[in-house]
Design a protein around this motif. Structure first.
Motif, PDB file in Angstrom:
ATOM      1  N   GLN A   1       0.829  -1.201   0.000  1.00 54.17           N
ATOM      2  CA  GLN A   1       0.000   0.000   0.000  1.00 54.17           C
ATOM      3  C   GLN A   1       0.867   1.257   0.000  1.00 54.17           C
ATOM      4  OE1 GLN A   1      -3.613   0.270  -0.141  1.00 54.17           O
ATOM      5  NE2 GLN A   1      -2.776   2.252  -0.769  1.00 54.17           N
ATOM      6  N   LEU A   2       1.950   1.239   0.787  1.00 49.41           N
ATOM      7  CA  LEU A   2       2.867   2.377   0.808  1.00 49.41           C
ATOM      8  C   LEU A   2       3.545   2.544  -0.548  1.00 49.41           C
ATOM      9  CD1 LEU A   2       4.092   4.615   2.518  1.00 49.41           C
ATOM     10  CD2 LEU A   2       5.799   2.978   3.359  1.00 49.41           C
ATOM     11  N   ALA A   3       3.881   1.418  -1.176  1.00 51.23           N
ATOM     12  CA  ALA A   3       4.474   1.481  -2.510  1.00 51.23           C
ATOM     13  C   ALA A   3       3.494   2.091  -3.516  1.00 51.23           C
ATOM     14  CB  ALA A   3       4.894   0.087  -2.962  1.00 51.23           C
ATOM     15  N   ALA A   4       2.248   1.689  -3.425  1.00 52.64           N
ATOM     16  CA  ALA A   4       1.227   2.242  -4.318  1.00 52.64           C
ATOM     17  C   ALA A   4       1.011   3.730  -4.051  1.00 52.64           C
ATOM     18  CB  ALA A   4      -0.079   1.472  -4.147  1.00 52.64           C
ATOM     19  N   ASP A   5       0.997   4.104  -2.774  1.00 54.64           N
ATOM     20  CA  ASP A   5       0.815   5.516  -2.410  1.00 54.64           C
ATOM     21  C   ASP A   5       1.933   6.386  -2.967  1.00 54.64           C
ATOM     22  OD1 ASP A   5      -1.470   4.850  -1.020  1.00 54.64           O
ATOM     23  OD2 ASP A   5      -0.510   4.872   0.951  1.00 54.64           O
ATOM     24  N   ASN A   6       3.119   5.787  -3.122  1.00 55.14           N
ATOM     25  CA  ASN A   6       4.265   6.520  -3.648  1.00 55.14           C
ATOM     26  C   ASN A   6       4.389   6.409  -5.167  1.00 55.14           C
ATOM     27  OD1 ASN A   6       6.251   7.728  -1.439  1.00 55.14           O
ATOM     28  ND2 ASN A   6       5.314   5.885  -0.575  1.00 55.14           N
ATOM     29  N   GLY A   7       3.378   5.820  -5.805  1.00 54.57           N
ATOM     30  CA  GLY A   7       3.345   5.781  -7.257  1.00 54.57           C
ATOM     31  C   GLY A   7       4.317   4.822  -7.904  1.00 54.57           C
ATOM     32  N   LEU A   8       4.781   3.804  -7.167  1.00 57.25           N
ATOM     33  CA  LEU A   8       5.729   2.845  -7.738  1.00 57.25           C
ATOM     34  C   LEU A   8       5.011   1.909  -8.704  1.00 57.25           C
ATOM     35  CD1 LEU A   8       7.862   1.934  -4.580  1.00 57.25           C
ATOM     36  CD2 LEU A   8       8.250   3.749  -6.269  1.00 57.25           C
ATOM     37  N   ASP A   9       5.773   1.382  -9.630  1.00 55.59           N
ATOM     38  CA  ASP A   9       5.201   0.503 -10.655  1.00 55.59           C
ATOM     39  C   ASP A   9       5.035  -0.932 -10.185  1.00 55.59           C
ATOM     40  OD1 ASP A   9       5.298   2.650 -12.521  1.00 55.59           O
ATOM     41  OD2 ASP A   9       7.416   2.182 -12.927  1.00 55.59           O
ATOM     42  N   ALA A  10       5.861  -1.345  -9.207  1.00 57.63           N
ATOM     43  CA  ALA A  10       5.830  -2.742  -8.773  1.00 57.63           C
ATOM     44  C   ALA A  10       6.273  -2.856  -7.325  1.00 57.63           C
ATOM     45  CB  ALA A  10       6.726  -3.603  -9.657  1.00 57.63           C
ATOM     46  N   PHE A  11       5.860  -3.947  -6.693  1.00 52.16           N
ATOM     47  CA  PHE A  11       6.288  -4.242  -5.329  1.00 52.16           C
ATOM     48  C   PHE A  11       6.564  -5.737  -5.213  1.00 52.16           C
ATOM     49  CE2 PHE A  11       5.716  -5.264  -0.830  1.00 52.16           C
ATOM     50  CZ  PHE A  11       6.635  -4.375  -0.294  1.00 52.16           C
ATOM     51  N   ILE A  12       7.638  -6.065  -4.484  1.00 50.82           N
ATOM     52  CA  ILE A  12       8.054  -7.451  -4.271  1.00 50.82           C
ATOM     53  C   ILE A  12       8.102  -7.733  -2.775  1.00 50.82           C
ATOM     54  CG2 ILE A  12       9.828  -9.201  -4.709  1.00 50.82           C
ATOM     55  CD1 ILE A  12      11.061  -7.122  -6.713  1.00 50.82           C
ATOM     56  N   SER A  13       7.579  -8.874  -2.371  1.00 49.32           N
ATOM     57  CA  SER A  13       7.824  -9.363  -1.009  1.00 49.32           C
ATOM     58  C   SER A  13       7.976 -10.878  -1.070  1.00 49.32           C
ATOM     59  CB  SER A  13       6.697  -8.961  -0.055  1.00 49.32           C
ATOM     60  OG  SER A  13       5.483  -9.583  -0.403  1.00 49.32           O
ATOM     61  N   GLY A  14       8.228 -11.474   0.072  1.00 44.96           N
ATOM     62  CA  GLY A  14       8.314 -12.924   0.104  1.00 44.96           C
ATOM     63  C   GLY A  14       6.937 -13.555   0.128  1.00 44.96           C
ATOM     64  N   GLU A  15       6.136 -13.152   1.108  1.00 45.19           N
ATOM     65  CA  GLU A  15       4.812 -13.730   1.297  1.00 45.19           C
ATOM     66  C   GLU A  15       3.728 -12.855   0.665  1.00 45.19           C
ATOM     67  OE1 GLU A  15       3.923 -14.671   5.342  1.00 45.19           O
ATOM     68  OE2 GLU A  15       5.907 -15.505   5.739  1.00 45.19           O
ATOM     69  N   ILE A  16       2.565 -13.475   0.463  1.00 50.70           N
ATOM     70  CA  ILE A  16       1.378 -12.768  -0.027  1.00 50.70           C
ATOM     71  C   ILE A  16       0.210 -13.081   0.902  1.00 50.70           C
ATOM     72  CG2 ILE A  16       0.772 -14.683  -1.583  1.00 50.70           C
ATOM     73  CD1 ILE A  16      -0.457 -12.590  -3.471  1.00 50.70           C
ATOM     74  N   SER A  17      -0.688 -12.129   1.062  1.00 51.85           N
ATOM     75  CA  SER A  17      -1.944 -12.334   1.782  1.00 51.85           C
ATOM     76  C   SER A  17      -3.105 -12.220   0.801  1.00 51.85           C
ATOM     77  CB  SER A  17      -2.111 -11.291   2.894  1.00 51.85           C
ATOM     78  OG  SER A  17      -1.090 -11.411   3.860  1.00 51.85           O
ATOM     79  N   GLU A  18      -4.265 -12.686   1.201  1.00 52.80           N
ATOM     80  CA  GLU A  18      -5.449 -12.605   0.352  1.00 52.80           C
ATOM     81  C   GLU A  18      -5.714 -11.178  -0.093  1.00 52.80           C
ATOM     82  OE1 GLU A  18      -9.760 -11.989  -0.473  1.00 52.80           O
ATOM     83  OE2 GLU A  18      -8.533 -11.159   1.141  1.00 52.80           O
ATOM     84  N   ARG A  19      -5.559 -10.238   0.821  1.00 53.72           N
ATOM     85  CA  ARG A  19      -5.850  -8.832   0.519  1.00 53.72           C
ATOM     86  C   ARG A  19      -4.861  -8.218  -0.466  1.00 53.72           C
ATOM     87  NH1 ARG A  19      -4.107  -9.692   5.561  1.00 53.72           N
ATOM     88  NH2 ARG A  19      -2.067  -8.872   6.167  1.00 53.72           N
ATOM     89  N   THR A  20      -3.654  -8.782  -0.551  1.00 53.08           N
ATOM     90  CA  THR A  20      -2.619  -8.223  -1.421  1.00 53.08           C
ATOM     91  C   THR A  20      -3.065  -8.207  -2.874  1.00 53.08           C
ATOM     92  OG1 THR A  20      -1.058  -9.354   0.062  1.00 53.08           O
ATOM     93  CG2 THR A  20      -0.137  -8.238  -1.849  1.00 53.08           C
ATOM     94  N   THR A  21      -3.774  -9.242  -3.284  1.00 55.71           N
ATOM     95  CA  THR A  21      -4.233  -9.365  -4.661  1.00 55.71           C
ATOM     96  C   THR A  21      -5.057  -8.152  -5.082  1.00 55.71           C
ATOM     97  OG1 THR A  21      -4.239 -11.774  -4.600  1.00 55.71           O
ATOM     98  CG2 THR A  21      -5.673 -10.727  -6.230  1.00 55.71           C
ATOM     99  N   PHE A  22      -5.965  -7.741  -4.228  1.00 56.47           N
ATOM    100  CA  PHE A  22      -6.875  -6.666  -4.598  1.00 56.47           C
ATOM    101  C   PHE A  22      -6.210  -5.297  -4.529  1.00 56.47           C
ATOM    102  CE2 PHE A  22      -9.366 -10.265  -3.085  1.00 56.47           C
ATOM    103  CZ  PHE A  22     -10.095 -10.520  -4.244  1.00 56.47           C
ATOM    104  N   VAL A  23      -5.242  -5.142  -3.639  1.00 56.12           N
ATOM    105  CA  VAL A  23      -4.469  -3.891  -3.636  1.00 56.12           C
ATOM    106  C   VAL A  23      -3.737  -3.737  -4.962  1.00 56.12           C
ATOM    107  CG1 VAL A  23      -2.600  -2.605  -2.533  1.00 56.12           C
ATOM    108  CG2 VAL A  23      -4.179  -3.933  -1.120  1.00 56.12           C
ATOM    109  N   ALA A  24      -3.090  -4.813  -5.420  1.00 57.74           N
ATOM    110  CA  ALA A  24      -2.359  -4.753  -6.689  1.00 57.74           C
ATOM    111  C   ALA A  24      -3.291  -4.429  -7.850  1.00 57.74           C
ATOM    112  CB  ALA A  24      -1.638  -6.075  -6.926  1.00 57.74           C
ATOM    113  N   ARG A  25      -4.395  -5.134  -7.920  1.00 53.50           N
ATOM    114  CA  ARG A  25      -5.316  -4.936  -9.046  1.00 53.50           C
ATOM    115  C   ARG A  25      -5.938  -3.540  -9.053  1.00 53.50           C
ATOM    116  NH1 ARG A  25      -8.583 -10.709  -8.650  1.00 53.50           N
ATOM    117  NH2 ARG A  25      -6.949 -12.030  -9.579  1.00 53.50           N
ATOM    118  N   GLU A  26      -6.306  -3.062  -7.873  1.00 56.80           N
ATOM    119  CA  GLU A  26      -7.072  -1.824  -7.797  1.00 56.80           C
ATOM    120  C   GLU A  26      -6.207  -0.572  -7.643  1.00 56.80           C
ATOM    121  OE1 GLU A  26     -10.300  -2.150  -4.942  1.00 56.80           O
ATOM    122  OE2 GLU A  26     -10.456  -4.296  -5.354  1.00 56.80           O
ATOM    123  N   GLN A  27      -4.931  -0.760  -7.249  1.00 53.95           N
ATOM    124  CA  GLN A  27      -4.062   0.389  -7.028  1.00 53.95           C
ATOM    125  C   GLN A  27      -3.029   0.562  -8.145  1.00 53.95           C
ATOM    126  OE1 GLN A  27      -5.308   2.353  -4.802  1.00 53.95           O
ATOM    127  NE2 GLN A  27      -4.363   1.955  -2.823  1.00 53.95           N
TER     128      GLN A  27
END
Length: 252
Positions: free
Chosen positions: A185-211
Motif C-alpha cells: 500500500q505504501l508502494a502504491a501511495d508513492n506511485g511505484l510501478d511494482a512491489f516485491i515481497s516474500g509472502e502474499i496475503s489474500e488482501r494483497t491481490t486486490f491492492v495490486a489490481r485496484e491500485q
C-alpha cells in the motif's frame, strides 16, 4: 574465537539497538565458549541443527531464531527438542532478524536488489532504518519479463499479480523480503510501478489490481537466503572463521 566476542562483532556490524524487533537479536542459546566452526542458515529448524551437529559446528547463525513475541513461553514440544539439541551438543545459537533485513550492504533487502539489478534509492518509510526499500531499474520492463528475472535470480517462479492495466511497464520498484506484503500500500501511495515481497496475503491481490501496481510474491525463504549467507562470508573474510552456509529447502 570467544562466543561473546563473536556477539560483539555481530552487534557492531548489524547495530540491533537501532531498531525495535519481535525477537531478541544476538546470542539466544549459549553453548561452547570457544567457536571454531559456524553454520549459517535462514531458520533454526531441527534440520539445520542436525546438519550443524553433523558438521561439528560450535555455533549456528540464523535470520529466524527463537523467542518471538507472543509465542508460548514453555520450552516443550518442537521448541524443547530444538533447544535440547543445541544444549546437548554445546552449540551457540545467534539470531539476527530485522537488523539483517535492513543492513545496507549485507542485508536481505540489499542483496535482493543486487540480484535483480535494482538501483537502491532509499527507504520506503522515509528513513535509514526502513524495513522496506524502493529503487529503479536501468530499463523499464514488462511484468512478464520482470517475473522471469526474479525466477532466474531466486531459482523459483514468483506469483505475479498484475494490475488491471497488465501491460503497464515497470521502472520503479519497492520491495521488502519475507513477510512484507502489507508495504504494497505504501508502494502504491508513492506511485511505484511494482512491489516485491516474500509472502502474499489474500488482501494483497486486490491492492495490486485496484491500485495499479504489479505485485510479485517471491517466497519468504527464497528472498531471505542471501543476507545470512553474505554475513557468514563476511565473517570468514574479515575474521578468518570457518563458516558453512546450509540451505534447508523451504517452498514458502
Amino acid at each position: 574465537m570467544d562466543n561473546l566476542q563473536l556477539q560483539r562483532i555481530l552487534n557492531d556490524k548489524l547495530s540491533p539497538e537501532l531498531i525495535k524487533d519481535y525477537a531478541p537479536n544476538g546470542l539466544q542459546v549459549e553453548g561452547s565458549k570457544t567457536i571454531s566452526k559456524i553454520v549459517t542458515g535462514v531458520t533454526a529448524s531441527q534440520a539445520l541443527i542436525d546438519k550443524a551437529i553433523e558438521l561439528g559446528a560450535d555455533a549456528i547463525l540464523v535470520h529466524h531464531g527463537y523467542f518471538w513475541k507472543g509465542e508460548p513461553e514453555p520450552i516443550v514440544g518442537m521448541k524443547g527438542r530444538r533447544i535440547r539439541s543445541l544444549i546437548k551438543n554445546d552449540i551457540n545459537l545467534y539470531g539476527y532478524h530485522l537488523p539483517l533485513d535492513i543492513h545496507p550492504q549485507l542485508g536481505n533487502n540489499a542483496r535482493l536488489a543486487q540480484l535483480l539489478d535494482i538501483e537502491v534509492e532509499g527507504g520506503l518509510e522515509g528513513h535509514a532504518q526502513s524495513v522496506a526499500m524502493y529503487g529503479r531499474l536501468k530499463q523499464a520492463v514488462s511484468g512478464v519479463e520482470f517475473a522471469k528475472r526474479i525466477a532466474k535470480a531466486l531459482e523459483r517462479e514468483p506469483l505475479h499479480i498484475a494490475p488491471e492495466n497488465a501491460d503497464k511497464l515497470i521502472e520503479t520498484v519497492g520491495w521488502c523480503t519475507g513477510g512484507g506484503q502489507d508495504y504494497i500500500q505504501l508502494a502504491a501511495d508513492n506511485g511505484l510501478d511494482a512491489f516485491i515481497s516474500g509472502e502474499i496475503s489474500e488482501r494483497t491481490t486486490f491492492v495490486a489490481r485496484e491500485q495499479d501496481i504489479h505485485y510479485f510474491s517471491a517466497g519468504h525463504h527464497a528472498t531471505e537466503r542471501y543476507g545470512i549467507k553474505a554475513l557468514g562470508e563476511w565473517l570468514a573474510k574479515e575474521h578468518g572463521l570457518d563458516v558453512t552456509f546450509v540451505d534447508i529447502n523451504n517452498p514458502v
